[in-house]
Write a protein that holds these residues in place. Sequence first.
Motif, PDB file in Angstrom:
ATOM      1  N   GLN B   3       0.806  -1.220   0.000  1.00 60.95           N
ATOM      2  CA  GLN B   3       0.000   0.000   0.000  1.00 60.95           C
ATOM      3  C   GLN B   3       0.842   1.276   0.000  1.00 60.95           C
ATOM      4  O   GLN B   3       0.397   2.322  -0.459  1.00 60.95           O
ATOM      5  CB  GLN B   3      -0.916  -0.030   1.242  1.00 60.95           C
ATOM      6  N   LEU B   4       2.051   1.202   0.548  1.00 54.14           N
ATOM      7  CA  LEU B   4       2.873   2.413   0.654  1.00 54.14           C
ATOM      8  C   LEU B   4       3.894   2.551  -0.486  1.00 54.14           C
ATOM      9  O   LEU B   4       4.670   3.513  -0.504  1.00 54.14           O
ATOM     10  CB  LEU B   4       3.595   2.450   2.006  1.00 54.14           C
ATOM     11  N   GLU B   5       3.891   1.588  -1.410  1.00 52.80           N
ATOM     12  CA  GLU B   5       4.882   1.619  -2.489  1.00 52.80           C
ATOM     13  C   GLU B   5       4.904   2.981  -3.206  1.00 52.80           C
ATOM     14  O   GLU B   5       5.963   3.553  -3.440  1.00 52.80           O
ATOM     15  CB  GLU B   5       4.583   0.485  -3.484  1.00 52.80           C
ATOM     16  N   LYS B   6       3.722   3.496  -3.523  1.00 49.25           N
ATOM     17  CA  LYS B   6       3.679   4.739  -4.301  1.00 49.25           C
ATOM     18  C   LYS B   6       4.046   5.963  -3.471  1.00 49.25           C
ATOM     19  O   LYS B   6       4.303   7.028  -4.021  1.00 49.25           O
ATOM     20  CB  LYS B   6       2.296   4.911  -4.914  1.00 49.25           C
ATOM     21  N   MET B   7       4.010   5.829  -2.152  1.00 51.75           N
ATOM     22  CA  MET B   7       4.483   6.941  -1.345  1.00 51.75           C
ATOM     23  C   MET B   7       6.008   6.948  -1.302  1.00 51.75           C
ATOM     24  O   MET B   7       6.639   7.989  -1.415  1.00 51.75           O
ATOM     25  CB  MET B   7       3.924   6.833   0.073  1.00 51.75           C
ATOM     26  N   PHE B   8       6.584   5.749  -1.157  1.00 49.44           N
ATOM     27  CA  PHE B   8       8.045   5.675  -1.115  1.00 49.44           C
ATOM     28  C   PHE B   8       8.669   5.890  -2.501  1.00 49.44           C
ATOM     29  O   PHE B   8       9.760   6.406  -2.608  1.00 49.44           O
ATOM     30  CB  PHE B   8       8.476   4.303  -0.566  1.00 49.44           C
ATOM     31  N   ARG B   9       7.949   5.433  -3.557  1.00 51.67           N
ATOM     32  CA  ARG B   9       8.532   5.477  -4.902  1.00 51.67           C
ATOM     33  C   ARG B   9       7.499   6.002  -5.905  1.00 51.67           C
ATOM     34  O   ARG B   9       7.098   5.300  -6.833  1.00 51.67           O
ATOM     35  CB  ARG B   9       8.995   4.063  -5.303  1.00 51.67           C
ATOM     36  N   PRO B  10       7.124   7.263  -5.746  1.00 52.02           N
ATOM     37  CA  PRO B  10       6.079   7.790  -6.627  1.00 52.02           C
ATOM     38  C   PRO B  10       6.597   8.017  -8.054  1.00 52.02           C
ATOM     39  O   PRO B  10       7.738   8.418  -8.241  1.00 52.02           O
ATOM     40  CB  PRO B  10       5.714   9.123  -5.966  1.00 52.02           C
ATOM     41  N   ALA B  11       5.710   7.764  -9.004  1.00 54.28           N
ATOM     42  CA  ALA B  11       6.040   8.111 -10.393  1.00 54.28           C
ATOM     43  C   ALA B  11       5.703   9.566 -10.667  1.00 54.28           C
ATOM     44  O   ALA B  11       6.150  10.139 -11.654  1.00 54.28           O
ATOM     45  CB  ALA B  11       5.281   7.198 -11.350  1.00 54.28           C
ATOM     46  N   SER B  12       4.896  10.165  -9.794  1.00 56.46           N
ATOM     47  CA  SER B  12       4.542  11.579  -9.947  1.00 56.46           C
ATOM     48  C   SER B  12       4.264  12.132  -8.550  1.00 56.46           C
ATOM     49  O   SER B  12       3.745  11.420  -7.690  1.00 56.46           O
ATOM     50  CB  SER B  12       3.301  11.729 -10.832  1.00 56.46           C
ATOM     51  N   VAL B  13       4.638  13.410  -8.362  1.00 59.42           N
ATOM     52  CA  VAL B  13       4.502  13.969  -7.014  1.00 59.42           C
ATOM     53  C   VAL B  13       4.134  15.446  -7.097  1.00 59.42           C
ATOM     54  O   VAL B  13       4.681  16.200  -7.920  1.00 59.42           O
ATOM     55  CB  VAL B  13       5.809  13.755  -6.205  1.00 59.42           C
ATOM     56  N   ALA B  14       3.157  15.830  -6.280  1.00 57.16           N
ATOM     57  CA  ALA B  14       2.796  17.251  -6.183  1.00 57.16           C
ATOM     58  C   ALA B  14       3.523  17.863  -4.991  1.00 57.16           C
ATOM     59  O   ALA B  14       3.676  17.207  -3.949  1.00 57.16           O
ATOM     60  CB  ALA B  14       1.287  17.392  -5.999  1.00 57.16           C
ATOM     61  N   VAL B  15       4.003  19.107  -5.159  1.00 62.54           N
ATOM     62  CA  VAL B  15       4.646  19.810  -4.043  1.00 62.54           C
ATOM     63  C   VAL B  15       3.727  20.966  -3.667  1.00 62.54           C
ATOM     64  O   VAL B  15       3.689  21.995  -4.351  1.00 62.54           O
ATOM     65  CB  VAL B  15       6.049  20.315  -4.435  1.00 62.54           C
ATOM     66  N   ILE B  16       2.970  20.772  -2.608  1.00 58.46           N
ATOM     67  CA  ILE B  16       1.937  21.743  -2.230  1.00 58.46           C
ATOM     68  C   ILE B  16       2.565  22.794  -1.323  1.00 58.46           C
ATOM     69  O   ILE B  16       2.992  22.496  -0.213  1.00 58.46           O
ATOM     70  CB  ILE B  16       0.763  21.036  -1.527  1.00 58.46           C
ATOM     71  N   GLY B  17       2.649  24.016  -1.853  1.00 59.81           N
ATOM     72  CA  GLY B  17       3.373  25.071  -1.154  1.00 59.81           C
ATOM     73  C   GLY B  17       4.753  25.248  -1.756  1.00 59.81           C
ATOM     74  O   GLY B  17       5.697  25.660  -1.076  1.00 59.81           O
ATOM     75  N   ALA B  18       4.879  24.941  -3.050  1.00 55.06           N
ATOM     76  CA  ALA B  18       6.160  25.078  -3.743  1.00 55.06           C
ATOM     77  C   ALA B  18       6.541  26.550  -3.824  1.00 55.06           C
ATOM     78  O   ALA B  18       5.680  27.412  -3.935  1.00 55.06           O
ATOM     79  CB  ALA B  18       6.072  24.475  -5.141  1.00 55.06           C
ATOM     80  N   SER B  19       7.832  26.814  -3.743  1.00 55.18           N
ATOM     81  CA  SER B  19       8.295  28.197  -3.716  1.00 55.18           C
ATOM     82  C   SER B  19       9.537  28.335  -4.590  1.00 55.18           C
ATOM     83  O   SER B  19      10.252  27.367  -4.834  1.00 55.18           O
ATOM     84  CB  SER B  19       8.609  28.590  -2.275  1.00 55.18           C
ATOM     85  N   ASN B  20       9.769  29.592  -5.030  1.00 56.69           N
ATOM     86  CA  ASN B  20      11.006  29.866  -5.766  1.00 56.69           C
ATOM     87  C   ASN B  20      12.199  30.019  -4.839  1.00 56.69           C
ATOM     88  O   ASN B  20      13.338  29.941  -5.277  1.00 56.69           O
ATOM     89  CB  ASN B  20      10.844  31.155  -6.584  1.00 56.69           C
ATOM     90  N   ASP B  21      11.923  30.244  -3.555  1.00 58.00           N
ATOM     91  CA  ASP B  21      12.989  30.584  -2.600  1.00 58.00           C
ATOM     92  C   ASP B  21      13.529  29.317  -1.937  1.00 58.00           C
ATOM     93  O   ASP B  21      12.839  28.688  -1.129  1.00 58.00           O
ATOM     94  CB  ASP B  21      12.401  31.531  -1.541  1.00 58.00           C
ATOM     95  N   PRO B  22      14.761  28.940  -2.259  1.00 54.81           N
ATOM     96  CA  PRO B  22      15.283  27.690  -1.682  1.00 54.81           C
ATOM     97  C   PRO B  22      15.530  27.775  -0.175  1.00 54.81           C
ATOM     98  O   PRO B  22      15.806  26.759   0.455  1.00 54.81           O
ATOM     99  CB  PRO B  22      16.585  27.468  -2.454  1.00 54.81           C
ATOM    100  N   ASP B  23      15.431  28.978   0.407  1.00 53.81           N
ATOM    101  CA  ASP B  23      15.532  29.064   1.871  1.00 53.81           C
ATOM    102  C   ASP B  23      14.206  28.706   2.536  1.00 53.81           C
ATOM    103  O   ASP B  23      14.158  28.482   3.736  1.00 53.81           O
ATOM    104  CB  ASP B  23      15.956  30.474   2.296  1.00 53.81           C
ATOM    105  N   LYS B  24      13.118  28.679   1.754  1.00 49.78           N
ATOM    106  CA  LYS B  24      11.847  28.216   2.307  1.00 49.78           C
ATOM    107  C   LYS B  24      11.735  26.712   2.105  1.00 49.78           C
ATOM    108  O   LYS B  24      12.265  26.161   1.125  1.00 49.78           O
ATOM    109  CB  LYS B  24      10.688  28.930   1.606  1.00 49.78           C
TER     110      LYS B  24
END
Lengths: 692, 692
Positions: B3-24
């Motif tokens: 059941q957790l395979e796709k969490m550990f090894r996703p083929a696609s992933v959304a980053v919710i709260g993605a930012s341009n600032d690498p300090d965030k």
Amino acid sequence: MHQLEKMFRPASVAVIGASNDPDKLGGRTLLHLRELGYRGRIYPINVTAKQVQGLPAWPSVRDLPEVPDSALMLLPAPLVEPALEECAAKGILHVQVLSSGFAEEGAEGAAMQDRVAALARRHGMRITGPNALGSISPPDGFFGTFSSLLATAQPGPGVIGVATQSGAYGSHIYAAAHLRGIGISRAIATGNEADIDVAAAIDYLAEDAGTRVICASLEGCKDGAALRRALLKAAAARKPVIIMKVGTTEVGAAAAATHTGSLAGEDRIFSAVFRECGAYRAQSIEEMIDIAYLCAIAPLPPNDAVGVLTVSGGIGVLMADACIEAGLSVPPMPDAAMARIREIQPVAGGRNPIDTTAQLNGRMHVFEAISQEMLRGAELGCFLFYLAHLGRNVPRFPPLEQTLAALRQAAPDRLVVAVMTSVEEIRTRLEALGVPVFEDPTRAVKAVTGAARLRALQAAATAPKDVAAAAPRHVAAGNEAAAKALLAEIGVKVLPEHVCAEAGQAVLAADAVGYPVVMKILSDDIPHKTEIGGVLLNLPDADAVRQGFTTLMQRAGAARPDAKLDGVLVAPMVRGGVETIIGVQRDPIFGPMVMFGLGGVSVELFRDVAFASAPLTPERAAALVESVQGARLLAGWRGAPALDKAALVQALCAVAAFAAAQPGIESIEINPFLVQAQGGVALDALVAMRAP
Amino acid sequence: MHQLEKMFRPASVAVIGASNDPDKLGGRTLLHLRELGYRGRIYPINVTAKQVQGLPAWPSVRDLPEVPDSALMLLPAPLVEPALEECAAKGILHVQVLSSGFAEEGAEGAAMQDRVAALARRHGMRITGPNALGSISPPDGFFGTFSSLLATAQPGPGVIGVATQSGAYGSHIYAAAHLRGIGISRAIATGNEADIDVAAAIDYLAEDAGTRVICASLEGCKDGAALRRALLKAAAARKPVIIMKVGTTEVGAAAAATHTGSLAGEDRIFSAVFRECGAYRAQSIEEMIDIAYLCAIAPLPPNDAVGVLTVSGGIGVLMADACIEAGLSVPPMPDAAMARIREIQPVAGGRNPIDTTAQLNGRMHVFEAISQEMLRGAELGCFLFYLAHLGRNVPRFPPLEQTLAALRQAAPDRLVVAVMTSVEEIRTRLEALGVPVFEDPTRAVKAVTGAARLRALQAAATAPKDVAAAAPRHVAAGNEAAAKALLAEIGVKVLPEHVCAEAGQAVLAADAVGYPVVMKILSDDIPHKTEIGGVLLNLPDADAVRQGFTTLMQRAGAARPDAKLDGVLVAPMVRGGVETIIGVQRDPIFGPMVMFGLGGVSVELFRDVAFASAPLTPERAAALVESVQGARLLAGWRGAPALDKAALVQALCAVAAFAAAQPGIESIEINPFLVQAQGGVALDALVAMRAP
């Protein structure tokens, strides 16, 4: 100047058996002297060559234009004796005999080694080896050794002195230190120790101004007194000694005469002597180097209290658990300090360890403020900072470096340790500030523990007082009554007891001491009475005593028909108190050693027993008692009244003093010595004399 | 698929709260996905931006062109709930909530966390966190985490899976592994564990084909059954689990009702469960990584016998001592093998460890010949080669590499370990041969010990059998007679005893059971009779019994004037045998746990006590008994007859089975349970019921 100074740091050195071939030991040793920065004068000795490795060579040390400070001998074993004679004739006072083929190869070699030792003594010459690895002094660029380690790793200069018997053991320490970036002052591997041993090397390092920390490794010891002196000298100079000992030797045959003989494992006696003389015994080379590294950079912590400041709750708890298990304390910060700390960092968790939480982007200054509050808030001897992988982040590290520097400056006597993964640049800067850096949290705690122990050990280090031999006192072996008479004489309380040859006499004796009584068979041939049913307890009246006499005689006769029976002991029955064991065993290396443990199964099942050198002071006797786990029973266990530890201490001191003054005594065992609410009494005792 | 395979090894992933600032955090996480080799599809989610870090961005997961396998949530805490609802609406099944500000920050956060957990359950969504660090799968280039570690150290691909609760703990493990050149298959830090916990992660890693070794770290556990199942699954798959647990939680208040309650430290119960389920509990991160490294490269040793081949006598002894202290054996080579070995190398020292001596210039082939003779000569599970600094000598190493390769080939099921300082080139080549390399001799032995333990633990791993609840049985708290009636009922022998309300009745009872007798006060309000003098032993006749009754009543009345007295117990006096303690305590996490120890001071003074899950099999009960040091007393101590261990095992099994079938029982304590030469008998017992 120490007698060995010129051997460790020669201004001129002869290489006897020098060769052009660096695959030969005499070639490689010369190469190391030539190429690794030695600034002294080098004299290759070679019977035939005019030049060796480009240097002028001489056929014999006799031909040298000066008397060199030291010579390194690399000749085949059969040529060593004549060459040493030539050294003596020239007046060379220090020779390192690196040649092998002596005692390590059998009886013939051992005989040759004895002759070499005698030769050295005769001429007042000090030698290492044979079968030694040589010595190094990196601050002088002196590498007087054939160790192939130097081909790939050259120990740098530092303040750690190393003295080992085994060459490979020594090399491993140099290599491990080198790979950790730790420098060495002097190092020596003494080999077969025909003359100079590890103790002599420690004695030198204890005086050597260039050495601040001493690492030593023994495989055995021939002169216990010299080892004690050397360790105490280092402790007095406040130089931490971290020592290892591998292997165990035969326990003397005489030891089998008493119960505790088999427990008096030589190895634990070494541990006791190291401890008494202020040295810390390490269990692994890694632990030795960790502690030496810490001590070389930083002060020993002035107390056992540790403050933990961490960016991870989990690792903070791991370190706090490890501290407490190791006997250090992690005291909670007082309320006032916590109030100020929570002002600085509202989400800070815990009272010690204090978790700043990992989310510190841009707020690194909280570390400095919190650490200063911790410093003001409690008497902490050591600060452990867990900084995760911040030590690999060169641009972000400066505020943390400032934190550590400020703490060192505000409290230069405290130990400050950083635990993190790190890059060399940051590590080096912290080390220069006096802040050791560890990667593994548990190893850091272990090193801090070693440093804290060393502070306590150095402060308590003391030699057993010399005692003049008294007029010899003979005690019949295995005879309980004789042993107890001796104890009474030296001030150890025994019960009013009577030796009775027949039943009627036993009843009179029982009437005299009062019922109930105990009866025991008495025979030099039956040291372990209980095993043959030779002890009767709690006999209530004259009938029981009369019957008991017959029973004991029958049992003894049945179990040991050939035993000479000396009668029966009648004594009053004693109740209450805690049974302990007091023993003294003469160790072939270290002399009389006191053993203490609880009675019952504690000693044999849990090995809960401790040793100390005789004679004892009351302070040392009390410490000996406290060092066994079972001592808690004496303090009043589960509501029982506290027992008379002073009486126990007095008995320990009396027995130890007697054994120290009586070289004829092999062992004494009081088992049990009953510690009572008031006083204490020896209920059974055995003395063994040394074989004449 | 797990059941957790796709969490550990996703083929696609959304980053919710993605930012341009690498300090965030949202910027850094996206950066790690973009730059560290991830080959899946990345969907930045940002309310306003059309592009983030050069990738097309979406305002909500609802707008995505596909349902991503997983989402990483980096929004501020108050925005997490609505965002999770959107994920659910989209049909996303795995969300890692990396946002902080939940239970770790107080009651309000905890309430929010509970709502998040309920939301996930409602939608059948699996989540990590909140306050999680994310997960990585280096073989896939997937680094779904904001860990700043990645700026300086990126874990490489390997076969070691890591599951930790604490993010910083996890990062430390990744960093330490990276610095040792050890690769990782998957790693996860589960944070606050609103849903997925370390047990769930272990369950996944036990199935994951890319993982061969599992490292785990807990700070607590909410579901003991799930943890047991996951560990057993890994053991069945023969994947070594090396586990740590820090911190201790409150011992339940009910535990205080019996003596052993205070001893049943939660932490030792964790140790027992880990052991029973085949996992090795490490004491430090370094130890964990050492063992994982060894297990990732080499087979577990098939037995506990170690052969030591060394170029240094001293270090050979150091390693042999360490092996023996750790419970491994170092068996001497038989005469025939030694004769052949001495033909190969006449100066070889010892029979095991075998010292080739350091002077091996040009004769490196002796290693191969001697090691093959050792292989033929004895059943050795492990070979330890101490090779000093030869691992730094690239030109000279080939014959040694050949030696190790030949041994691995001849005996692929044996563990072969090289101990030396080394350069990476040599180390890497040996690791490819399946030969782990350690620098420190003692650490090498410790890792070998861990591997040997794991082999034994995996082979013995077993879950306590599920037991159906029986009809509830109530026992009056603190009432000895009631407790003993229960024991008799379940097949544990008790003495013929009588509850007597007055003195005449006591005399009749004593006449019936036979003199001498024991009398004890009986009251639910006096669980610890001895402390008030409420036990009289060895009463010889009717007069003594009559007088004893009065004495007991007076003492009880004086000590506890308000206690309800139920009379006096009269029982025959029993002599001989060894007193033990049998206890069961219901642990809030792991259910009923059996405790066993010796009577007297062993448990409290030496903490010589062991735990096991209930119910027991006879085999597990016997192993529990043997695991305490004091068990040697049962085997016939100092000539005493061996005692009836079978009776002890039977009693342990009976008590454990009863407790397992009776959820209403909080604890049972039999103290003492007397083990006799034939049979065994409960002399005193207490039962506590759970608070309703």
